[in-house]
Each structure stands twice: as structure tokens, then as C-alpha cells.
Design a protein around this motif. Structure first.
Motif, PDB file in Angstrom:
ATOM      1  N   SER A 170       0.652  -1.285  -0.032  1.00 38.37           N
ATOM      2  CA  SER A 170      -0.208  -0.295   0.086  1.00 38.37           C
ATOM      3  C   SER A 170       0.774   1.157  -0.036  1.00 38.37           C
ATOM      4  N   GLY A 171       2.175   1.061  -0.155  1.00 37.11           N
ATOM      5  CA  GLY A 171       3.102   2.309  -0.237  1.00 37.11           C
ATOM      6  C   GLY A 171       3.335   2.850   0.901  1.00 37.11           C
ATOM      7  N   ARG A 172       2.893   2.144   2.244  1.00 36.12           N
ATOM      8  CA  ARG A 172       3.496   2.878   3.334  1.00 36.12           C
ATOM      9  C   ARG A 172       4.713   2.514   3.827  1.00 36.12           C
ATOM     10  N   PHE A 173       5.815   2.992   3.103  1.00 34.32           N
ATOM     11  CA  PHE A 173       7.194   2.533   3.259  1.00 34.32           C
ATOM     12  C   PHE A 173       7.683   2.801   4.501  1.00 34.32           C
ATOM     13  N   GLY A 174       7.720   3.894   4.945  1.00 34.16           N
ATOM     14  CA  GLY A 174       8.383   4.509   6.306  1.00 34.16           C
ATOM     15  C   GLY A 174       7.663   3.658   7.481  1.00 34.16           C
ATOM     16  N   GLU A 175       6.376   3.167   7.592  1.00 37.21           N
ATOM     17  CA  GLU A 175       5.841   2.293   8.568  1.00 37.21           C
ATOM     18  C   GLU A 175       6.570   1.084   8.204  1.00 37.21           C
ATOM     19  N   ALA A 176       6.648   0.590   6.967  1.00 36.50           N
ATOM     20  CA  ALA A 176       7.180  -0.832   7.005  1.00 36.50           C
ATOM     21  C   ALA A 176       8.656  -0.911   7.370  1.00 36.50           C
ATOM     22  N   PHE A 177       9.477   0.131   7.312  1.00 36.60           N
ATOM     23  CA  PHE A 177      10.725   0.002   7.406  1.00 36.60           C
ATOM     24  C   PHE A 177      11.045  -0.095   8.975  1.00 36.60           C
ATOM     25  N   LYS A 178       9.955   0.756   9.632  1.00 37.14           N
ATOM     26  CA  LYS A 178      10.071   0.755  11.352  1.00 37.14           C
ATOM     27  C   LYS A 178       9.674  -0.465  11.647  1.00 37.14           C
ATOM     28  N   SER A 179       8.709  -1.212  11.297  1.00 35.61           N
ATOM     29  CA  SER A 179       8.393  -2.655  11.372  1.00 35.61           C
ATOM     30  C   SER A 179       9.450  -3.713  11.460  1.00 35.61           C
ATOM     31  N   VAL A 180      10.685  -3.342  10.671  1.00 32.23           N
ATOM     32  CA  VAL A 180      11.684  -4.460  10.482  1.00 32.23           C
ATOM     33  C   VAL A 180      12.119  -4.629  11.998  1.00 32.23           C
ATOM     34  N   THR A 181      12.155  -6.004  12.489  1.00 29.10           N
ATOM     35  CA  THR A 181      12.714  -6.526  13.654  1.00 29.10           C
ATOM     36  C   THR A 181      14.085  -6.786  13.690  1.00 29.10           C
ATOM     37  N   THR A 182      14.933  -6.872  14.841  1.00 27.46           N
ATOM     38  CA  THR A 182      16.326  -7.212  14.790  1.00 27.46           C
ATOM     39  C   THR A 182      16.447  -8.854  14.276  1.00 27.46           C
ATOM     40  N   ASP A 183      15.445  -9.650  14.298  1.00 29.09           N
ATOM     41  CA  ASP A 183      15.563 -11.005  13.969  1.00 29.09           C
ATOM     42  C   ASP A 183      15.656 -11.243  12.394  1.00 29.09           C
ATOM     43  N   MET A 184      14.887 -10.182  11.949  1.00 32.54           N
ATOM     44  CA  MET A 184      14.693 -10.101  10.514  1.00 32.54           C
ATOM     45  C   MET A 184      15.944  -9.356   9.669  1.00 32.54           C
ATOM     46  N   ILE A 185      16.632  -8.514  10.523  1.00 28.91           N
ATOM     47  CA  ILE A 185      17.862  -8.113   9.833  1.00 28.91           C
ATOM     48  C   ILE A 185      19.149  -9.142  10.039  1.00 28.91           C
ATOM     49  N   ASP A 186      18.904  -9.884  11.067  1.00 25.18           N
ATOM     50  CA  ASP A 186      19.796 -10.956  11.317  1.00 25.18           C
ATOM     51  C   ASP A 186      19.848 -11.978  10.191  1.00 25.18           C
ATOM     52  N   ALA A 187      18.483 -12.190   9.854  1.00 24.23           N
ATOM     53  CA  ALA A 187      18.263 -13.498   8.948  1.00 24.23           C
ATOM     54  C   ALA A 187      18.762 -12.756   7.327  1.00 24.23           C
ATOM     55  N   PHE A 188      18.223 -11.611   7.031  1.00 25.11           N
ATOM     56  CA  PHE A 188      18.138 -11.420   5.978  1.00 25.11           C
ATOM     57  C   PHE A 188      19.366 -10.260   5.490  1.00 25.11           C
ATOM     58  N   SER A 189      20.347  -9.856   6.204  1.00 27.43           N
ATOM     59  CA  SER A 189      21.256  -9.053   6.013  1.00 27.43           C
ATOM     60  C   SER A 189      22.675  -9.372   6.785  1.00 27.43           C
ATOM     61  N   VAL A 190      23.614  -9.034   6.317  1.00 27.34           N
ATOM     62  CA  VAL A 190      24.938  -9.073   6.977  1.00 27.34           C
ATOM     63  C   VAL A 190      25.280  -7.514   7.563  1.00 27.34           C
ATOM     64  N   SER A 191      24.901  -7.198   8.597  1.00 25.76           N
ATOM     65  CA  SER A 191      24.904  -5.773   9.023  1.00 25.76           C
ATOM     66  C   SER A 191      25.522  -5.456  10.439  1.00 25.76           C
ATOM     67  N   GLY A 192      26.143  -4.476  10.488  1.00 29.75           N
ATOM     68  CA  GLY A 192      27.004  -4.163  11.684  1.00 29.75           C
ATOM     69  C   GLY A 192      28.460  -3.393  11.601  1.00 29.75           C
ATOM     70  N   SER A 193      29.113  -3.755  12.772  1.00 36.71           N
ATOM     71  CA  SER A 193      30.442  -3.098  12.678  1.00 36.71           C
ATOM     72  C   SER A 193      31.450  -4.218  11.930  1.00 36.71           C
ATOM     73  N   PRO A 194      32.651  -3.394  11.479  1.00 37.83           N
ATOM     74  CA  PRO A 194      33.535  -4.621  10.872  1.00 37.83           C
ATOM     75  C   PRO A 194      33.781  -5.767  11.662  1.00 37.83           C
ATOM     76  N   SER A 195      33.723  -5.750  12.935  1.00 31.54           N
ATOM     77  CA  SER A 195      34.104  -7.124  13.414  1.00 31.54           C
ATOM     78  C   SER A 195      32.890  -8.031  13.708  1.00 31.54           C
ATOM     79  N   SER A 196      31.652  -7.393  13.342  1.00 30.01           N
ATOM     80  CA  SER A 196      30.569  -8.224  13.527  1.00 30.01           C
ATOM     81  C   SER A 196      30.260  -8.911  12.107  1.00 30.01           C
ATOM     82  N   VAL A 197      30.453  -7.934  11.014  1.00 27.78           N
ATOM     83  CA  VAL A 197      30.299  -8.526   9.930  1.00 27.78           C
ATOM     84  C   VAL A 197      31.413  -9.501   9.311  1.00 27.78           C
ATOM     85  N   ALA A 198      32.578  -9.438   9.811  1.00 27.78           N
ATOM     86  CA  ALA A 198      33.664 -10.412   9.699  1.00 27.78           C
ATOM     87  C   ALA A 198      33.500 -11.686  10.210  1.00 27.78           C
ATOM     88  N   LYS A 199      32.703 -11.663  11.402  1.00 25.87           N
ATOM     89  CA  LYS A 199      32.464 -12.947  12.160  1.00 25.87           C
ATOM     90  C   LYS A 199      31.315 -13.731  11.115  1.00 25.87           C
TER      91      LYS A 199
END
Ligand code: F42
Length: 331
Positions: free
Chosen positions: A261-290
Motif C-alpha cells: 500500500s506504499g506505506r514504506f516508512g511504517e514498513a521500514f519501522k516494523s523491521v525487527t532485529t531477527d529479520m535484520i539478522d536473517a536477511f542481511s549482514v549488517s553491523g560493525s567491521p568485526s561483527s560482519v567479519a564474524k
């Protein structure tokens, strides 16, 4: 471990070219350019990149058998290989359903289409005449009027079990669009099935992690930058994949509705930590290196950093070059 970087040619040529020059200077082995008809053309982008670089491998990442006939793809990569010998790599997959359907192209028999395409392309690049009465392609007689100057490895972009297995059977590499070791472990099992079927050695297949990546010295900023991409991945992921990562299906479905429905801002805000962990490699250099190390341990042989790369992509590429690549090149 080899390192690659993926660029989506949404931006003006000069910027993608500049980024590619920088990637080469910073020690990346591969640049992969995505192929969607509504972005800048992949072959024009790679041609420009070929002119301004000397050693970085130039990957089509990935085209499909529907938007361009495999014989035309063979001609395009052979032309590019003439400009940049031993640097061109062709990625091919089923194609993005939403983008293709939008212009009236139906993905019919994707497995056969990719398999027959790889056959046609390989034969044409080898200088042979091809005829095939396939289930998708009927080629009476095809050949190129010029010689392909160097070997062009063919990688298959694959997600489903059968496509992964096909990649193991006939591909020089497989591009797996995922970010978590769990997904790579799952995918590599199927790649190995294809490898066994063809009595090949798994070492002959470059297993590429095509990730959503975000790095910054400030962990929180890196994570924040990945939310947009992760929201779209969650919205497009099948239930089985969400369940594999223990993602709440209701929250995922809510994000999907918000995006539709094009409500992108709300969608981005709903993203949880476990989603970020599952679907991206994100963080500081040491955490992405791990995380990269975990991918290496499950069998990944090339690690590609894809969108967003970091809150500041240019700076992120420098961080990867100075703090991450050396850790894996020294091994
Ligand atoms: N797609 C793009 O359009 N552009 C890109 O730049 C791009 C980059 C990219 C990079 C890495 C990557 O892994 C994928 C990438 N993609 C890109 C997406 C890619 O094009 C595919 O959409 C994506 O990989 C999903 O495809 P898949 O490998 O999961 O294959 C699908 C089609 C699938 O359902 N596969 C099943 C499976 O198990 O593998 C098989 C389905 C099947 O068996 N079909 C039968 C057949 O013969 O093919 C019968 C179906 C029929 O139609 O009759």
C-alpha cells in the motif's frame, strides 16, 4: 575467499563506473551488475566499466532467458570479452517475476529455459554451430560470426532446490541470493546434489553469497541502513524461508501489506532485529567479519556485498578493503 560487490545500475553511468574503478583499486575481485529492463542496461554498464578498469572481473549479475534470447546474450558477452579478455563472467537465472510480468513476459519452464540457454551460450562461445529442439528454445542453426576471445564462465542465479541443483550440474558458479549461513547450508546441499549427478568436484563450482550488506564503524548506523532492503526481502520471502529463521509470520505479512500500500516508512519501522539478522549482514567491521567467516565455513567461496553496502557506500567499501578483505586474504 574472493570478494565481489554488486551494483544496481539505477544511477548515472559515471557514478557506477566511478564505484567500479574504486572497487578495483580497493581490492575487490568481482563487480556484479544486476539486470532489470527498467534500470540502465547491464551490458552498456559493463562495457563502460571495462574501458576504465584493468583487472576486476566483470559479472552480469544476473540476466535471464526471457528478456534476451540466449543467442543474443552469447553475442553480448563475447563482444564484452573482446574488450576485456578473461574478465567477463555471465550470470543467468530465471528472472525477476514481477519485473517480467509487468511487461507481459511469463516465466515458463524456468528450469528448462536456463538449462537450454546455458547449452546454447556455451556452444556459441566455443565457436560451434548450435541446433536444439528444446522444450523452450527451438534453434534451427545458430553460430557467431566472430570468435569469443576468452573463456567466459557461466554462473547460475538460483534459489529453488531444482535450480540450485542445476547450477551444481552445469554451472561454473552459483549465485545465491541470501545472507545467513543457515540459508547457504541449505542451498549448498542442493548444489552438491547436482555436482554429484554430473560426477564433478564441488571445488569446480564457485559458491557465491550474494548478500544484502551494510557496514559502518558505528554498528547502529549500519543496522539502520539495512532496514529498507530487509523490509523488501521479508515482503518477498516465501513462508518456508521466514519459518527457517523463526520470523513472526504476522509481522512479516504486515510489512508486506504496508509495502503493497506504499506505506514504506511504517514498513521500514516494523523491521525487527531477527529479520535484520536473517536477511542481511549488517553491523560493525568485526561483527560482519564474524558472519563472513561463518559463510566461509559452510562452503561459500565468493562473498558479494550488495545493497545497501553501508549507510555511506563509498566509505563502506573502504572499510571492507582495509579492515575485512585482509583478514580473509591472509588465510
Ligand atoms: N533477477 C533478475 O531479474 N535480475 C537480476 O539482476 C537478478 C540477480 C540475482 C542475483 C542472484 C540471485 O540468486 C538471483 C538473482 N535474480 C535476479 C533472481 C533470479 O532471476 C530468480 O528470479 C531467482 O533466483 C528465483 O528463481 P529460482 O532459482 O528459485 O527458480 C524459480 C523459478 C523456481 O521456482 N525454481 C524451482 C526450483 O526448485 O528451483 C523450479 C521450478 C520448476 O521446476 N519449474 C519447472 C521447469 O521446467 O522449470 C516447471 C514450471 C513450469 O513453468 O512449467
Amino acid at each position: 575467499m574472493k570478494f565481489g560487490v554488486e551494483f544496481v545500475p539505477r544511477e548515472p553511468f559515471w557514478r557506477t563506473t566511478l564505484y567500479t574503478i574504486e572497487a578495483e583499486r580497493l581490492g575487490f575481485d568481482y563487480v556484479w551488475i544486476t539486470d532489470h529492463y527498467n534500470n540502465r542496461n547491464v551490458f552498456t554498464t559493463l562495457t563502460t566499466a571495462a574501458i576504465y578498469t584493468r583487472s576486476i572481473k566483470l559479472g552480469v549479475g544476473v540476466t535471464n532467458p526471457y528478456i534476451r534470447h540466449p543467442a543474443a546474450t552469447a553475442s553480448a558477452v563475447a563482444s564484452l570479452a573482446e574488450m576485456a579478455p578473461d574478465r567477463v563472467v555471465l550470470g543467468i537465472g530465471a528472472g525477476d517475476r514481477a519485473t517480467l510480468e509487468g511487461i507481459g513476459i511469463e516465466i515458463i519452464k524456468p528450469l528448462s529455459a536456463v538449462k537450454e540457454s546455458v547449452h546454447i551460450i556455451k556452444e556459441l562461445l566455443a565457436g560451434n554451430q548450435v541446433s536444439i529442439d528444446g522444450s523452450v528454445f527451438k534453434v534451427k542453426s545458430a553460430s557467431l560470426n566472430f570468435k569469443c576471445r576468452s573463456h567466459v564462465p557461466i554462473y547460475i542465479g538460483a534459489q529453488g532446490p531444482l535450480m540450485l541443483s542445476l547450477a551444481g550440474e552445469i554451472g561454473d558458479g552459483v549465485l545465491i541470493n541470501a545472507s545467513h549461513p543457515k540459508d547457504f547450508r541449505y542451498a549448498i546441499e542442493y548444489v552438491k546434489k547436482g555436482v554429484e549427478k554430473a560426477s564433478r568436484d564441488v571445488k569446480s563450482v564457485d559458491i557465491v553469497a550474494y548478500t544484502s550488506f551494510s557496514v559502518a564503524d558505528d554498528e547502529a548506523k549500519a543496522v539502520e541502513a539495512s532496514k529498507q532492503v530487509v523490509a523488501f526481502i521479508v515482503a518477498g520471502s516465501p513462508e518456508a524461508v521466514l519459518e527457517r529463521h523463526g520470523i513472526n509470520l504476522e509481522t512479516a505479512s504486515r510489512i508486506r501489506e504496508l509495502i503493497v500500500s506504499g506505506r514504506f516508512g511504517e514498513a521500514f519501522k516494523s523491521v525487527t532485529t531477527d529479520m535484520i539478522d536473517a536477511f542481511s549482514v549488517s553491523g560493525s567491521p568485526s561483527s560482519v567479519a564474524k558472519r563472513i567467516d561463518e559463510c566461509l565455513k559452510v562452503g561459500v567461496t565468493q562473498f558479494v556485498v550488495g545493497s545497501p553496502i553501508g549507510p555511506q557506500p563509498y566509505e563502506a567499501m573502504r572499510i571492507i578493503s582495509s579492515k575485512i578483505i585482509p583478514m580473509f586474504k591472509a588465510e
